[in-house]
Scaffold this motif. Structure first.
Motif, short mmCIF file in Angstrom:
data_model
loop_
_atom_site.label_atom_id
_atom_site.label_comp_id
_atom_site.label_asym_id
_atom_site.label_seq_id
_atom_site.Cartn_x
_atom_site.Cartn_y
_atom_site.Cartn_z
N UNK A 240 0.87 -1.18 0.00
CA UNK A 240 0.00 0.00 0.00
C UNK A 240 0.90 1.22 0.00
N UNK A 241 0.80 2.03 -1.04
CA UNK A 241 1.69 3.18 -1.18
C UNK A 241 1.01 4.45 -0.67
N UNK A 242 1.82 5.41 -0.29
CA UNK A 242 1.33 6.67 0.26
C UNK A 242 0.90 7.59 -0.89
N UNK A 243 -0.26 7.25 -1.45
CA UNK A 243 -0.82 8.01 -2.57
C UNK A 243 -2.32 7.78 -2.56
N UNK A 244 -3.04 8.55 -3.35
CA UNK A 244 -4.49 8.37 -3.43
C UNK A 244 -4.92 8.29 -4.88
N UNK A 245 -6.12 7.75 -5.07
CA UNK A 245 -6.67 7.65 -6.41
C UNK A 245 -6.32 6.34 -7.10
N UNK A 246 -6.96 6.11 -8.24
CA UNK A 246 -6.83 4.86 -8.97
C UNK A 246 -5.70 4.88 -10.00
N UNK A 247 -5.06 6.03 -10.19
CA UNK A 247 -4.03 6.15 -11.23
C UNK A 247 -2.74 6.74 -10.65
N UNK A 248 -2.13 6.09 -9.67
CA UNK A 248 -0.96 6.68 -9.02
C UNK A 248 0.26 6.80 -9.92
N UNK A 249 0.34 6.00 -10.98
CA UNK A 249 1.47 6.13 -11.91
C UNK A 249 1.43 7.46 -12.65
#
Length: 268
Positions: A240-249
């Motif tokens: 689980x990465x420290x980012x939000x949303x479905x398109x973190x790339x």
């Protein structure tokens, strides 16, 4: 038809590299979605990017509705493309529907893959007894009606929810514009193939290392769905990465690179 033209295949990185890194995009985007990711590996890999049928600059004639009523059609495309390119034991990175495309292709032809990364992957989007996929039947019926009655309006509503990062509205605006370029009939077919699928049993047959990357807040794939996939596939790893949303790339590429680079570069 030459599959390289059919899927608008592009190459980067080192032509003489011993290993190939293949990227598959998710719904509503195309191979350009990886622009902030692939350059980090260009000195070590041959980079292969392509567009799914019905997306980006793929040949419009390639999208045959009956072929893409399930995700299996996209997986067969990937297997055929790797055959045409004569690629074996590739490292694969896929987002959302692209992630499931890679998993299904690796189950069918394990010799084509060495390891896989799935970003925002899900085996089932529809809720069920003892399972949370993130969507009810009513949710999906409302979604299909909204697309049918107003494709562009739906894209403008859906994009900010999927992208998250409300403080950066330009990300959702760009995503909405790419969705709008896809014809309504193709959008409905792709959405049905994604949201009506149930690969909870099939994914258990994967026999290659899999890294699952999940953001802490994904409106399309709840953490429970990612955890199910992790538990169903032996040898998988969930981060689980420290980012939000479905398109973190797209929204948090530095977080994605931090999470996947050691896995991608691992030998074998």
């Amino acid at each position: 038809m030459d599959l390289r033209r059919r899927h608008h295949v592009t190459f980067a990185g080192r032509d003489d590299a011993a290993r190939s890194l293949v990227f598959a995009h998710g719904f509503g985007t195309d191979q350009r979605a990886w622009a902030q990711i692939w350059p980090a590996f260009a000195d070590e890999f041959r980079i292969v990017l392509y567009d799914h049928a019905g997306a980006g600059q793929a040949d419009p004639a390639a999208f045959e509705q009956h072929r893409y009523l399930t995700m299996d059609g996209y997986a067969r495309d990937l297997n055929a493309l790797l055959d045409e390119l004569r690629l074996q034991e590739v490292v694969f990175v896929g987002h959302s529907m692209g992630a499931m495309t890679g998993i299904l292709a690796a189950i069918a032809r394990p010799e084509q893959f060495s390891r896989l990364v799935g970003i925002g992957a899900s085996a089932r989007y529809l809720d069920g007894p003892g399972y949370r996929g993130g969507f009810s039947e009513a949710d999906l019926n409302a979604l299909y009606r909204a697309v049918t009655t107003g494709h562009d309006a739906w894209a403008e509503q859906f994009a900010p929810v999927a992208m998250g990062n409300r403080d950066r509205p330009e990300l959702a605006e760009h995503f909405a514009n790419t969705i709008k370029r896809v014809p309504t009939d193709a959008i409905l077919t792709v959405l049905c193939s994604i949201f009506q699928c149930d690969y909870r049993q099939a994914v258990q047959r994967l026999q290659r290392p899999l890294l699952l990357l999940q953001t802490r807040n994904d409106a399309a794939v709840p953490l429970e769905a990612a955890e199910f996939l992790h538990q169903a596939i032996d040898g998988s790893t969930l981060r689980v990465i420290d980012a939000e949303g479905h398109l973190p790339h797209i929204s948090a590429p530095e977080r994605v690179l931090e999470a996947l680079q050691d896995f991608v570069r691992a030998p074998g």
